[in-house]
Design an enzyme around this catalytic site. Structure first.
Site, PDB file in Angstrom:
ATOM      1  N   HIS A   1       0.816  -1.206   0.000  1.00 13.58           N
ATOM      2  CA  HIS A   1       0.000   0.000   0.000  1.00 13.58           C
ATOM      3  C   HIS A   1       0.852   1.260   0.000  1.00 13.58           C
ATOM      4  O   HIS A   1       0.354   2.346  -0.260  1.00 13.58           O
ATOM      5  CB  HIS A   1      -0.976  -0.027   1.181  1.00 13.58           C
ATOM      6  CG  HIS A   1      -2.107  -0.991   0.952  1.00 13.58           C
ATOM      7  ND1 HIS A   1      -3.383  -0.781   1.391  1.00 13.58           N
ATOM      8  CD2 HIS A   1      -2.146  -2.172   0.294  1.00 13.58           C
ATOM      9  CE1 HIS A   1      -4.155  -1.788   1.028  1.00 13.58           C
ATOM     10  NE2 HIS A   1      -3.418  -2.654   0.360  1.00 13.58           N
TER      11      HIS A   1
ATOM     12  N   SER B 207      -0.251  -0.987  -6.011  1.00 12.92           N
ATOM     13  CA  SER B 207      -0.278  -2.230  -6.770  1.00 12.92           C
ATOM     14  C   SER B 207       0.321  -2.021  -8.149  1.00 12.92           C
ATOM     15  O   SER B 207       0.104  -0.983  -8.777  1.00 12.92           O
ATOM     16  CB  SER B 207      -1.722  -2.710  -6.932  1.00 12.92           C
ATOM     17  OG  SER B 207      -2.309  -2.950  -5.682  1.00 12.92           O
TER      18      SER B 207
ATOM     19  N   LYS C  33     -14.783  -7.920  -7.109  1.00 13.35           N
ATOM     20  CA  LYS C  33     -14.064  -8.751  -8.085  1.00 13.35           C
ATOM     21  C   LYS C  33     -13.348  -9.909  -7.382  1.00 13.35           C
ATOM     22  O   LYS C  33     -13.378 -11.056  -7.834  1.00 13.35           O
ATOM     23  CB  LYS C  33     -13.053  -7.890  -8.851  1.00 13.35           C
ATOM     24  CG  LYS C  33     -12.439  -8.608 -10.044  1.00 13.35           C
ATOM     25  CD  LYS C  33     -11.707  -7.644 -10.979  1.00 13.35           C
ATOM     26  CE  LYS C  33     -11.130  -8.409 -12.157  1.00 13.35           C
ATOM     27  NZ  LYS C  33     -10.649  -7.550 -13.237  1.00 13.35           N
ATOM     28  N   ASP C  34     -12.737  -9.600  -6.224  1.00 11.99           N
ATOM     29  CA  ASP C  34     -12.059 -10.645  -5.452  1.00 11.99           C
ATOM     30  C   ASP C  34     -13.053 -11.660  -4.891  1.00 11.99           C
ATOM     31  O   ASP C  34     -12.745 -12.844  -4.784  1.00 11.99           O
ATOM     32  CB  ASP C  34     -11.247 -10.029  -4.305  1.00 11.99           C
ATOM     33  CG  ASP C  34      -9.918  -9.450  -4.793  1.00 11.99           C
ATOM     34  OD1 ASP C  34      -9.626  -9.580  -5.998  1.00 11.99           O
ATOM     35  OD2 ASP C  34      -9.175  -8.882  -3.973  1.00 11.99           O
TER      36      ASP C  34
ATOM     37  N   GLU D  21       5.654 -33.701  -0.353  1.00 13.25           N
ATOM     38  CA  GLU D  21       4.409 -33.211  -0.928  1.00 13.25           C
ATOM     39  C   GLU D  21       4.706 -32.517  -2.260  1.00 13.25           C
ATOM     40  O   GLU D  21       5.813 -32.034  -2.480  1.00 13.25           O
ATOM     41  CB  GLU D  21       3.743 -32.227   0.038  1.00 13.25           C
ATOM     42  CG  GLU D  21       3.229 -32.890   1.297  1.00 13.25           C
ATOM     43  CD  GLU D  21       1.852 -33.507   1.117  1.00 13.25           C
ATOM     44  OE1 GLU D  21       1.775 -34.622   0.563  1.00 13.25           O
ATOM     45  OE2 GLU D  21       0.865 -32.882   1.519  1.00 13.25           O
TER      46      GLU D  21
END
Lengths: 255, 412
Positions: free
Chosen positions: B212, B216, B240-241, B284
């Site tokens: 921030h 972005s 949107k997220d 894994e």
């Protein structure tokens, strides 16, 4: 030029994957499919088969193999009534205590007990089985790749050893066991059990039934899981649709 | 625009602790480039997965027993006796894989759009620190069920430290709390597995703080120049997220409810046995590329150094990449190299899961060499020689120019 490199490396990667799979396929033994009713999105356990499988387990397998993680009370999942479960549990004796005078005592099993293990410890199990250790079967279908097919194939995979295989002392030939030499002698023979529902007790049938039972024993919550999963996914599809519509609406003043 | 609370109680708190204003600034008005694609959803998805892992993990810890004699059965107790215990455990086990899927996509997005370049170097570093902490946490978590792969995975990985000259063996004994992986190892892994996620939360806060501060990045890689280029985070990106989250949860649910053991190893349903070594010890899936690099080197110490080096070089990326253009959209050669690099990472993952024999050894070495060649040689060189495509004047101009040909974004 670089485009060519990209496509070349992609092609190499793809062909390598196929090569690897082909190689893996030739190494691994192809298992028989049991055509399970518990497969697929809507699959549920075949109750009748699982009940017969319990009989096979108790009359054949339980002599050497434990089922230590499964409680008798959970047998109601397979359609047994509470009374039937009590009766099944009561057929085994359990060491309990100490009582008020400090002594251990034997008592008949209760639904809250788990299946008793046939041997007190690994050493005693090995001593009784020519050095081999019969594993506990509670998780066997999850502890092997394609576990249900594997157990079914193994139980029906006994036979005469091909000439080119030199069998070790006391070992038995099995087409599906890794290395083909297994310490466990063929456990099933035709009519080893007598099914109360009249189903002919062929080796194939018993192998199938006990595999259904063991698959349930390893994953008793499968039906609840699939059932909830369907509802969750349907809910999420609707939710995603709503969020998408809201997103379109919110963003419309930008475009 | 500053935050003016209307509610008297909120105002009272705000005057004494401006936390509401801070959240308002971070989640509401945060000016975000207007052109973020769905590739920018994976950051918030990673945040969601961290919360899922912590919440399910705390409840699992209420039922789990960290003792070599009881750990395995206590996990089965969760699966069989605890109400919805199977759901919690499958969420947590598959959640780890989902967390890594999301984070890997987040990292590759950063690589494609040059999100590590100035002024976001520290943001990138903090992300890599989170990645390292995740790997440590996931590794120790996998040991807790105390199955065969838990035990042997722990043995193999802790043994890597014995490659350190002179003090290696002492370090390994110190890590184990004994002379082999045993109860003290399990206990400390449980303790650290519970601790590290909260350390991750701390670093995530720094990561977002740093984000921030510099703002972005976006598909053009251009900075926000004026108000036309940005929109407030809420409601545009919250919604949107949320849509992205719903789609992701469907993907998660398919594994969780219909193939919960697909990404696990069958051997981990066999209780740990120090006397029986599994035929193939594999970690894994999310560790496989690093495992492939480790095994590509015939020398133990060399392999360990190269494996850690594979992540270390990522820290140097902001200085290795000589191009001043951020987004691969305007870097025709880097764009190609990026996809080759992705293919190389997929190849490493595949090789990591195969036994180190035959052609797999050769391919593992080629892929390992290429991994480092890409980062240490190609990336710096390409930045010097590549002729970038013309950049749009601003984010806003790019968005307007794109409108008739919206397919382009889909390809990018």
């Amino acid at each position: 030029m670089l485009k060519h490199i990209t496509s070349l490396s992609m092609a190499a990667l793809v062909s390598l994957t196929f090569l690897g799979n082909a190689q893996a396929a030739s190494d691994a033994i192809e298992l028989k499919s049991g055509h399970w009713k518990h497969g697929g999105i809507f699959g549920t356990y075949d109750r009748a088969a699982a009940q017969r499988g319990l009989q096979v387990y108790r009359e054949v397998c339980a002599g050497c193999h434990g089922l230590a993680l499964v409680a008798f009370r959970t047998l109601t999942d397979l359609g047994f009534s509470g009374e039937e479960v009590k009766a099944i549990a009561a057929q085994s004796d359990f060491l309990d205590g100490p009582d008020a005078s400090g002594d251990m005592f034997e008592r008949p099993g209760k639904p809250s007990d788990r299946f008793p293990s046939p041997f007190a410890n690994e050493q005693s199990a090995r001593a009784s089985n020519g050095g081999a250790y019969p594993p506990d079967l509670s998780l066997i279908t999850k502890a092997r790749a394609s576990g249900d097919d594997y157990v079914y194939s193994l139980l029906t995979g006994y036979g005469e050893a091909p000439e080119d295989i030199q069998m070790a002392e006391g070992m038995n030939y099995n087409a599906y066991f890794p290395g083909h030499q297994i310490a466990m002698p063929a456990p099933l023979s035709a009519d080893a059990v007598e099914y109360s529902d009249g189903t002919p007790a062929t080796v194939d049938q018993m192998a199938h039934d006990v595999t259904v039972f063991l698959t349930w024993a390893a994953e008793p919550k499968m039906e609840q899981r699939k059932n909830i999963g369907l509802k969750v996914i349907l809910f999420l599809l609707v939710l995603a649709g709503i969020f998408y519509a809201v997103k379109r609406k919110v963003w419309s003043d930008l475009h | 625009m500053s935050f003016e609370p209307k509610n008297a109680a909120v105002k009272w708190v705000e005057d004494r602790l401006p936390i509401t204003g801070m959240l308002h600034h971070a989640l509401y008005e945060y000016p975000t480039p207007k052109n973020l694609s769905y590739w920018w959803t994976f950051g918030s998805l990673a945040g969601v997965m961290l919360v899922v892992q912590i919440v399910t993990g705390i409840v699992l810890a209420m039922h789990y027993t960290p003792h070599v004699d009881m750990a395995f059965t206590s996990v089965e107790h969760i699966m069989r006796d605890v109400n919805f215990g199977w759901l919690l455990r499958y969420m947590h086990a598959n959640g780890a894989s989902m967390f890594f899927i999301v984070v890997y996509l987040h990292i590759f997005r950063g690589l494609y759009y040059g999100s590590y370049k100035a002024p976001r170097e520290l943001l990138w570093w903090l992300g890599l620190v989170i990645f390292l902490l995740m790997m440590a946490t996931a590794f120790m978590g996998y040991v807790l069920p105390w199955g065969q792969m838990s035990f042997w995975g722990a043995t193999v990985i802790t043994n890597l430290f014995s490659a350190i000259p002179v003090v290696g063996d002492s370090i390994v004994s110190w890590l184990w709390g004994g002379f082999s992986v045993g109860n003290p190892t399990l206990n400390r892994f449980f303790s650290l597995h519970y601790l590290l996620p909260f350390v991750i939360v701390g670093v995530v806060i720094l990561h977002i703080w740093s984000l921030h501060t510099s703002g972005s990045n976006n598909p053009t890689g251009l900075d926000i120049k004026d108000k036309q280029d940005s929109i407030p985070f809420h409601p545009y990106y919250t919604v949107k997220d949320l849509f992205g989250l719903a789609i992701f949860l469907i993907f998660f649910s398919v594994f969780l409810f219909y193939a919960p053991n697909y990404m696990g190893h069958p051997d981990n349903y066999i209780p740990a046995n120090p006397l029986v070594t599994p035929a193939h010890i594999v970690p894994e899936w999310y560790f496989l590329p690093f495992y492939a690099i480790l095994r590509a080197v015939p020398d133990k110490l060399g392999g360990v150094l190269l494996m850690f080096g594979a992540i270390a070089v990522l820290f140097a990326l902001p200085w290795l990449d000589k191009s001043r253009i951020r987004s691969a959209r305007f870097r025709p050669i880097y764009k190609q190299l990026f996809w080759v690099f992705v293919a190389d990472c997929v190849l490493l993952t595949y090789i990591g899961g195969k036994p180190p024999e035959g052609d797999f050894i050769l391919w593992g070495r080629i892929a390992t060499i290429y991994y480092f060649v890409h980062i240490l040689i190609l990336l710096p060189l390409v930045g010097l020689f590549e002729k970038p495509k013309p950049l749009p004047a601003s984010i806003s101009e790019d968005v307007l120019a794109k409108k008739p040909a919206a397919e382009e974004t889909a390809n990018a």
